[in-house]
Scaffold this motif. Structure first.
Motif, PDB file in Angstrom:
ATOM      1  N   ALA A   1     -75.293  -7.879 -18.278  1.00 29.53           N
ATOM      2  CA  ALA A   1     -76.677  -7.928 -17.790  1.00 29.53           C
ATOM      3  C   ALA A   1     -76.756  -7.941 -16.267  1.00 29.53           C
ATOM      4  O   ALA A   1     -77.717  -7.439 -15.684  1.00 29.53           O
ATOM      5  N   LEU A   2     -75.730  -8.521 -15.616  1.00 28.83           N
ATOM      6  CA  LEU A   2     -75.758  -8.690 -14.164  1.00 28.83           C
ATOM      7  C   LEU A   2     -74.811  -7.712 -13.488  1.00 28.83           C
ATOM      8  O   LEU A   2     -74.118  -8.050 -12.534  1.00 28.83           O
ATOM      9  N   ASN A   3     -74.796  -6.487 -13.964  1.00 27.67           N
ATOM     10  CA  ASN A   3     -73.812  -5.511 -13.499  1.00 27.67           C
ATOM     11  C   ASN A   3     -74.126  -4.901 -12.135  1.00 27.67           C
ATOM     12  O   ASN A   3     -73.284  -4.229 -11.547  1.00 27.67           O
ATOM     13  N   THR A   4     -75.323  -5.110 -11.610  1.00 32.14           N
ATOM     14  CA  THR A   4     -75.663  -4.647 -10.256  1.00 32.14           C
ATOM     15  C   THR A   4     -76.425  -5.747  -9.522  1.00 32.14           C
ATOM     16  O   THR A   4     -77.174  -6.514 -10.137  1.00 32.14           O
ATOM     17  N   GLY A   5     -76.211  -5.810  -8.221  1.00 34.89           N
ATOM     18  CA  GLY A   5     -76.955  -6.757  -7.393  1.00 34.89           C
ATOM     19  C   GLY A   5     -76.422  -8.173  -7.393  1.00 34.89           C
ATOM     20  O   GLY A   5     -77.044  -9.060  -6.793  1.00 34.89           O
ATOM     21  N   PHE A   6     -75.287  -8.403  -8.036  1.00 35.80           N
ATOM     22  CA  PHE A   6     -74.716  -9.748  -8.086  1.00 35.80           C
ATOM     23  C   PHE A   6     -73.252  -9.717  -7.656  1.00 35.80           C
ATOM     24  O   PHE A   6     -72.472  -8.881  -8.124  1.00 35.80           O
ATOM     25  N   ASP A   7     -72.898 -10.637  -6.750  1.00 35.21           N
ATOM     26  CA  ASP A   7     -71.508 -10.815  -6.341  1.00 35.21           C
ATOM     27  C   ASP A   7     -70.871 -11.849  -7.260  1.00 35.21           C
ATOM     28  O   ASP A   7     -71.511 -12.835  -7.642  1.00 35.21           O
ATOM     29  N   ILE A   8     -69.606 -11.625  -7.600  1.00 37.92           N
ATOM     30  CA  ILE A   8     -68.936 -12.468  -8.595  1.00 37.92           C
ATOM     31  C   ILE A   8     -67.767 -13.197  -7.961  1.00 37.92           C
ATOM     32  O   ILE A   8     -66.870 -12.582  -7.375  1.00 37.92           O
ATOM     33  N   GLU A   9     -67.785 -14.509  -8.065  1.00 37.04           N
ATOM     34  CA  GLU A   9     -66.720 -15.364  -7.548  1.00 37.04           C
ATOM     35  C   GLU A   9     -66.278 -16.325  -8.647  1.00 37.04           C
ATOM     36  O   GLU A   9     -67.107 -16.833  -9.413  1.00 37.04           O
ATOM     37  N   ILE A  10     -64.977 -16.589  -8.706  1.00 39.54           N
ATOM     38  CA  ILE A  10     -64.418 -17.504  -9.703  1.00 39.54           C
ATOM     39  C   ILE A  10     -63.730 -18.650  -8.971  1.00 39.54           C
ATOM     40  O   ILE A  10     -62.842 -18.418  -8.139  1.00 39.54           O
ATOM     41  N   ILE A  11     -64.162 -19.857  -9.265  1.00 37.62           N
ATOM     42  CA  ILE A  11     -63.625 -21.050  -8.602  1.00 37.62           C
ATOM     43  C   ILE A  11     -62.958 -21.925  -9.648  1.00 37.62           C
ATOM     44  O   ILE A  11     -63.555 -22.233 -10.689  1.00 37.62           O
ATOM     45  N   GLU A  12     -61.702 -22.310  -9.395  1.00 33.82           N
ATOM     46  CA  GLU A  12     -61.002 -23.168 -10.360  1.00 33.82           C
ATOM     47  C   GLU A  12     -60.311 -24.327  -9.647  1.00 33.82           C
ATOM     48  O   GLU A  12     -59.910 -24.208  -8.491  1.00 33.82           O
ATOM     49  N   ALA A  13     -60.192 -25.453 -10.354  1.00 29.00           N
ATOM     50  CA  ALA A  13     -59.544 -26.647  -9.807  1.00 29.00           C
ATOM     51  C   ALA A  13     -58.640 -27.265 -10.866  1.00 29.00           C
ATOM     52  O   ALA A  13     -59.026 -27.378 -12.036  1.00 29.00           O
ATOM     53  N   HIS A  14     -57.430 -27.653 -10.439  1.00 26.41           N
ATOM     54  CA  HIS A  14     -56.482 -28.304 -11.333  1.00 26.41           C
ATOM     55  C   HIS A  14     -55.717 -29.401 -10.583  1.00 26.41           C
ATOM     56  O   HIS A  14     -55.786 -29.500  -9.363  1.00 26.41           O
ATOM     57  N   HIS A  15     -54.964 -30.168 -11.338  1.00 25.47           N
ATOM     58  CA  HIS A  15     -54.160 -31.271 -10.812  1.00 25.47           C
ATOM     59  C   HIS A  15     -53.077 -30.780  -9.846  1.00 25.47           C
ATOM     60  O   HIS A  15     -52.729 -29.594  -9.820  1.00 25.47           O
ATOM     61  N   ARG A  16     -52.536 -31.703  -9.091  1.00 26.62           N
ATOM     62  CA  ARG A  16     -51.569 -31.364  -8.040  1.00 26.62           C
ATOM     63  C   ARG A  16     -50.243 -30.830  -8.585  1.00 26.62           C
ATOM     64  O   ARG A  16     -49.462 -30.216  -7.858  1.00 26.62           O
ATOM     65  N   HIS A  17     -49.973 -31.025  -9.881  1.00 23.20           N
ATOM     66  CA  HIS A  17     -48.684 -30.615 -10.442  1.00 23.20           C
ATOM     67  C   HIS A  17     -48.669 -29.174 -10.948  1.00 23.20           C
ATOM     68  O   HIS A  17     -47.604 -28.658 -11.277  1.00 23.20           O
ATOM     69  N   LYS A  18     -49.815 -28.520 -11.026  1.00 13.49           N
ATOM     70  CA  LYS A  18     -49.865 -27.155 -11.564  1.00 13.49           C
ATOM     71  C   LYS A  18     -49.138 -26.207 -10.613  1.00 13.49           C
ATOM     72  O   LYS A  18     -49.364 -26.235  -9.400  1.00 13.49           O
ATOM     73  N   VAL A  19     -48.288 -25.340 -11.163  1.00 16.39           N
ATOM     74  CA  VAL A  19     -47.394 -24.548 -10.314  1.00 16.39           C
ATOM     75  C   VAL A  19     -47.862 -23.111 -10.098  1.00 16.39           C
ATOM     76  O   VAL A  19     -47.322 -22.414  -9.226  1.00 16.39           O
ATOM     77  N   ASP A  20     -48.840 -22.627 -10.878  1.00 12.15           N
ATOM     78  CA  ASP A  20     -49.288 -21.245 -10.689  1.00 12.15           C
ATOM     79  C   ASP A  20     -50.746 -21.229 -10.246  1.00 12.15           C
ATOM     80  O   ASP A  20     -51.519 -22.111 -10.560  1.00 12.15           O
ATOM     81  N   ALA A  21     -51.097 -20.194  -9.484  1.00 19.64           N
ATOM     82  CA  ALA A  21     -52.468 -20.056  -8.994  1.00 19.64           C
ATOM     83  C   ALA A  21     -52.767 -18.576  -8.771  1.00 19.64           C
ATOM     84  O   ALA A  21     -51.894 -17.835  -8.301  1.00 19.64           O
ATOM     85  N   PRO A  22     -53.971 -18.125  -9.100  1.00 18.30           N
ATOM     86  CA  PRO A  22     -55.006 -18.867  -9.818  1.00 18.30           C
ATOM     87  C   PRO A  22     -54.543 -19.206 -11.232  1.00 18.30           C
ATOM     88  O   PRO A  22     -53.563 -18.648 -11.712  1.00 18.30           O
ATOM     89  N   SER A  23     -55.242 -20.084 -11.877  1.00 19.96           N
ATOM     90  CA  SER A  23     -54.880 -20.475 -13.233  1.00 19.96           C
ATOM     91  C   SER A  23     -54.981 -19.281 -14.178  1.00 19.96           C
ATOM     92  O   SER A  23     -55.722 -18.315 -13.926  1.00 19.96           O
ATOM     93  N   GLY A  24     -54.258 -19.354 -15.283  1.00 18.66           N
ATOM     94  CA  GLY A  24     -54.346 -18.303 -16.279  1.00 18.66           C
ATOM     95  C   GLY A  24     -55.748 -18.153 -16.830  1.00 18.66           C
ATOM     96  O   GLY A  24     -56.204 -17.037 -17.132  1.00 18.66           O
ATOM     97  N   THR A  25     -56.455 -19.269 -16.934  1.00 16.52           N
ATOM     98  CA  THR A  25     -57.839 -19.228 -17.425  1.00 16.52           C
ATOM     99  C   THR A  25     -58.733 -18.489 -16.445  1.00 16.52           C
ATOM    100  O   THR A  25     -59.564 -17.652 -16.835  1.00 16.52           O
TER     101      THR A  25
END
Length: 266
Positions: A141-165
């Motif tokens: 529905a939002l295929n035009t006119g919208f910028d898309i950003e993904i923000i994720e937060a995890h604990h200090r022990h996580k070793v990969d970034a961005p997360s798989g999710t």
């Protein structure tokens, strides 16, 4: 009873999975694995819970999975690939929650699925997989006119970034928009970056404390913003989703599946 083995049995996620298995009426602990250097190797897998299960934590795959029909694996890519080969050779069905695989490793998992049934998902939480479905509708529905950003937060022990999710969220949005995430993803901004390219999907990563997992997809338009957010407050959500995946696999002879298959969201 479904005999379930747990990889990384002495870790935070491993213990949560063991506790979840012990609390069910239809699953039983069928094996427990950990790396050879873990001090937990040789100990009873439920000793930390104050009782004995009779299942010892093993570093040897043949011993650790001798009685298992299924293996739930939330470890690291190198360990998961070793487990995958053993499971393929021994007809053990596999639930993979590990993230950070290379393209070659993903191809090997796909090949193994010709012989055994595998559920692989970057996030086993039921709510997250509902969010994936919501993102398809939003992106369409939002295929035009919208910028898309993904923000994720995890604990200090996580070793990969961005997360798989987070990456899977980006893939879902990109696929819906007819884009290739490898070509349109922006993983960091610094300095004079110039005006934002509207065809890109941005990622921002936060690491700190004991954050279990927070994910937000932001659709930013002119005069309005839509945020689709999922927050995990406990790893129990991943454990319960994993057991749903095990039950799903009990009816599958072979094949590679996602949580959308498990939850009937396709």
């Amino acid at each position: 009873m479904l005999r379930v083995g747990i990889a990384g049995a002495s870790g935070r996620m491993g213990r949560m999975l063991i506790e979840a298995v012990q609390a069910t009426d239809d699953c039983t602990l069928g094996g427990a694995l950990d790396i050879a250097t873990s001090p937990a190797v040789g100990m009873d897998a439920t000793a930390w819970m104050g009782h004995r299960s009779g299942v010892l934590i093993e570093s040897d795959l043949a011993k650790g999975l001798a009685n298992a029909q299924y293996l739930i694996d939330f470890t690291r890519p190198e360990g998961t690939m070793e487990h995958l080969r053993h499971c393929r050779d021994n007809g053990i069905k596999l639930v993979i929650g590990t993230t950070g695989f290379s393209d070659a490793q993903k191809a090997e998992i796909e090949a193994a699925a010709r012989d055994i049934a595998i559920v692989m998902a970057p996030n086993m939480a039921v709510g997250v997989n509902v969010v994936f479905n919501l993102l398809r509708h939003a992106a369409k529905a939002l295929n035009t006119g919208f910028d898309i950003e993904i923000i994720e937060a995890h604990h200090r022990h996580k070793v990969d970034a961005p997360s798989g999710t987070a990456l899977r969220m980006g893939e879902v949005v990109a696929e819906t928009l007819g884009r290739d995430l490898k070509e349109c993803a922006i993983y960091g901004r610094e300095g004079v970056t110039g005006e934002r390219d509207p065809s890109t999907i941005g990622f921002a990563t936060v690491r700190g404390g004991d954050i279990v997992g927070d994910h937000t997809v932001l659709f930013a338009g002119t005069g309005e913003r839509i945020e689709i957010t999922h927050k995990s407050s406990s790893r129990a959500t991943y454990a319960q989703g994993s057991l749903r995946a095990v039950r799903f696999l009990s009816h599958q002879p072979h094949g590679l599946f996602g949580m959308d298959d498990v939850l009937g969201l396709k």
